[in-house]
Write an enzyme that holds these catalytic residues in place. Structure first.
Site, PDB file in Angstrom:
ATOM      1  N   HIS A  82       0.851  -1.191   0.000  1.00 50.27           N
ATOM      2  CA  HIS A  82       0.000   0.000   0.000  1.00 50.27           C
ATOM      3  C   HIS A  82       0.888   1.243   0.000  1.00 50.27           C
ATOM      4  CE1 HIS A  82      -4.261   1.074   0.444  1.00 50.27           C
ATOM      5  NE2 HIS A  82      -3.796   2.227   0.909  1.00 50.27           N
ATOM      6  N   ASP A 161     -13.735   2.171   7.013  1.00 48.04           N
ATOM      7  CA  ASP A 161     -12.691   3.000   6.395  1.00 48.04           C
ATOM      8  C   ASP A 161     -13.216   3.638   5.114  1.00 48.04           C
ATOM      9  OD1 ASP A 161     -10.041   4.103   5.861  1.00 48.04           O
ATOM     10  OD2 ASP A 161     -10.038   2.679   4.217  1.00 48.04           O
ATOM     11  N   ARG A 168     -13.210  12.172   5.030  1.00 48.89           N
ATOM     12  CA  ARG A 168     -11.956  12.908   5.280  1.00 48.89           C
ATOM     13  C   ARG A 168     -11.526  13.712   4.068  1.00 48.89           C
ATOM     14  NH1 ARG A 168      -8.009   8.417   6.057  1.00 48.89           N
ATOM     15  NH2 ARG A 168      -6.458  10.059   5.942  1.00 48.89           N
ATOM     16  N   SER A 183      -6.400   3.938   8.609  1.00 48.31           N
ATOM     17  CA  SER A 183      -7.064   3.689   7.324  1.00 48.31           C
ATOM     18  C   SER A 183      -6.313   2.603   6.556  1.00 48.31           C
ATOM     19  CB  SER A 183      -7.098   5.002   6.532  1.00 48.31           C
ATOM     20  OG  SER A 183      -7.337   4.780   5.179  1.00 48.31           O
ATOM     21  N   LYS A 187      -7.384  -1.762   6.335  1.00 47.66           N
ATOM     22  CA  LYS A 187      -7.616  -2.439   5.050  1.00 47.66           C
ATOM     23  C   LYS A 187      -6.691  -3.646   4.906  1.00 47.66           C
ATOM     24  CE  LYS A 187      -7.277   1.351   2.303  1.00 47.66           C
ATOM     25  NZ  LYS A 187      -7.726   2.615   2.845  1.00 47.66           N
TER      26      LYS A 187
HETATM   27  N1  URA Z   1      -4.166   5.581   1.731  1.00 52.63           N
HETATM   28  C1  URA Z   1      -5.197   5.108   2.488  1.00 52.63           C
HETATM   29  O1  URA Z   1      -5.705   4.019   2.258  1.00 52.63           O
HETATM   30  N2  URA Z   1      -5.626   5.867   3.478  1.00 52.63           N
HETATM   31  C2  URA Z   1      -5.102   7.065   3.784  1.00 52.63           C
HETATM   32  O2  URA Z   1      -5.552   7.694   4.700  1.00 52.63           O
HETATM   33  C3  URA Z   1      -4.035   7.544   2.989  1.00 52.63           C
HETATM   34  C4  URA Z   1      -3.584   6.772   1.956  1.00 52.63           C
END
Ligand code: URA
Length: 433
Positions: A82, A161, A168, A183, A187
């Site tokens: 990620h 999320d 957000r 966040s 995930k």
């Molecule tokens: N990527 C995400 O999944 N969440 C965030 O808050 C920032 C980047």
């Protein structure tokens, strides 16, 4: 318990209990807590921060808000990746098919664009027909059949999320360590990966401006991973200028497909090789990073990595003829060159300004319900360290409106600093933690 009391408590800078955090996440997820109450609490978190325990509790409450994928029987050595967000960041589209093709099972849950940063889900949806919201059984089947699924949160994984992320984005609460860390990690934990590699972006086009802030975010995410029994590594990358040469959804898909066929800019190549070689190591496929890099290059040269991407697109309902013939992607009606006003060397190309222009053009969202135009964006032809002559084309604006194109040309030109002094190309990989 009352949400107003929870908001007041955080507003005063006090630590929330696990029960209060779960009350908020469950209530917001099932609709009992409204968007405006959630917005107030999120803003208080942004301003007052959270302790390590609060961040962990928030992450687990978000991860537990939907189903938890268990991949241990079908893909025990999976590695998830990620990015904390960037401009022109199409790395997932290139990297994941490569490593899947080598044999690492991939289930990657991505997000939409956030703030000025792009989102992998928006990019995948630029491919006509591609479905990001497949259900969990389909995700598992796809991993068993072809070794990869690239999905969004609609698959009932970390749904809290999904709601918080969209909120957000439109209330100025994107650049907060507790909110970013929870966040991302919610995930990743819900997606079931044992091993997680994080691209922690750092610079003007990232949520973390400085290396110190990026290191701090890395530390928080590693700590959450440890508590959840996951193996987490972080690589800090430079996000002062856009990644690769395209910014905008279908433009980035086109760049990614070309990269999968071996046509890559230097920065993209360095990121792919570094992350890919560590991913192979984490999956137990080889400890020698140099050997791993060679394996990745071979996978690209043989055409297998590209084929894996085509297979993925087809499996998730996308029209593969677009991948096979990139000319099929619809072009924006106004494609306007940006010319340099003077000769010299590019000493800076602001990722932040380019990101803002791409949102203005319609590649990102102003409000959470906004649609996006997959055709629009910016192609940068010159980057930091390059020499340019007066009137040379340094970029192209792809717009859906002539006035927007005109504004964007001025802004893109302002994103460049051109001086009479030579500078080195910036390093892309800043640290490995
Ligand atoms: N990527 C995400 O999944 N969440 C965030 O808050 C920032 C980047």
């Amino acid at each position: 318990m009352s949400i107003i009391d929870v908001i007041e408590k955080k507003k005063e800078g006090n630590e929330l209990s696990k029960e209060e955090i779960e009350f908020f996440i469950n209530g917001y997820n099932n609709g009992e807590i409204t968007d405006y109450q959630a917005a107030a609490l999120i803003m208080a978190i942004c301003i007052k921060g959270m302790t390590v325990d609060e961040i962990s509790d928030l992450t687990m409450a978000m991860a537990n808000s939907g189903e938890m994928l268990d991949l241990s029987d079908i893909a025990p050595n999976t590695v998830d990746k990620h990015s904390t967000g960037g401009i022109g960041d199409k790395i997932t589209l290139i990297l994941m098919p490569i490593v899947a093709s080598i044999g690492i099972p991939i289930v990657k849950m991505s997000g939409r664009g956030l703030g000025i940063t792009g989102g992998t889900v928006d990019k995948l949806q630029a491919i006509p027909g591609y479905k990001t919201d497949i259900d969990i059984d389909e995700v598992k089947n796809n991993v068993e059949d072809i070794g990869i699924a690239l999905i969004s949160q609609s698959s009932n994984l970390a749904p809290a999320d999904k709601k918080m992320y969209a909120l957000r984005d439109t209330i100025g609460c994107v650049d907060s360590v507790p909110l970013i860390a929870s966040s991302i990690m919610s995930k990743k934990i819900a997606s079931g990966a044992k091993n997680i590699i994080l691209d922690v972006t750092c610079g003007k086009g990232a949520f973390m401006d400085t290396k110190t802030d990026a290191k701090n975010l890395s530390k928080v995410m590693k700590n959450i991973g440890k508590k959840a029994g996951r193996n987490v590594m972080c690589i800090l990358t430079n996000m002062n200028e856009p990644v690769g040469y395209s910014v905008g959804n279908s433009l980035e898909v086109v760049e990614a497909v070309k990269a999968l066929k071996g046509e890559m800019t230097e920065d993209v190549r360095e990121i792919i090789l570094t992350f890919g070689s560590y991913m192979l190591k984490m999956a137990g496929l080889g400890d020698d990073l140099e050997e791993n890099e060679k394996r990745i290059l071979k996978e690209i040269e043989s055409g297998k990595a590209y084929k894996k991407f085509v297979e993925l697109v087809g499996k998730q309902g996308g029209d593969i003829s677009y991948v096979e013939n990139l000319e099929k992607f619809e072009k924006a009606p106004f494609i306007v060159p940006v010319k340099s006003e003077n000769s010299g060397y590019i000493t800076d190309l602001s990722a932040e300004l380019i990101g803002r222009v791409s949102v203005d053009l319609g590649a990102g969202r102003m409000k959470k319900e906004d649609g996006i135009d997959h055709r629009v964006g910016i192609i940068v032809c010159k980057k930091t360290g390059d020499k340019v002559s007066k009137d040379e084309i340094i970029a192209y604006v792809h717009a859906n409106d002539s006035k927007k194109a005109e504004d964007a040309v001025l802004k893109v030109r302002n994103a460049y600093t051109i001086l009479d002094k030579k500078v080195k190309k910036p390093s892309v990989i800043l640290d490995v933690l």
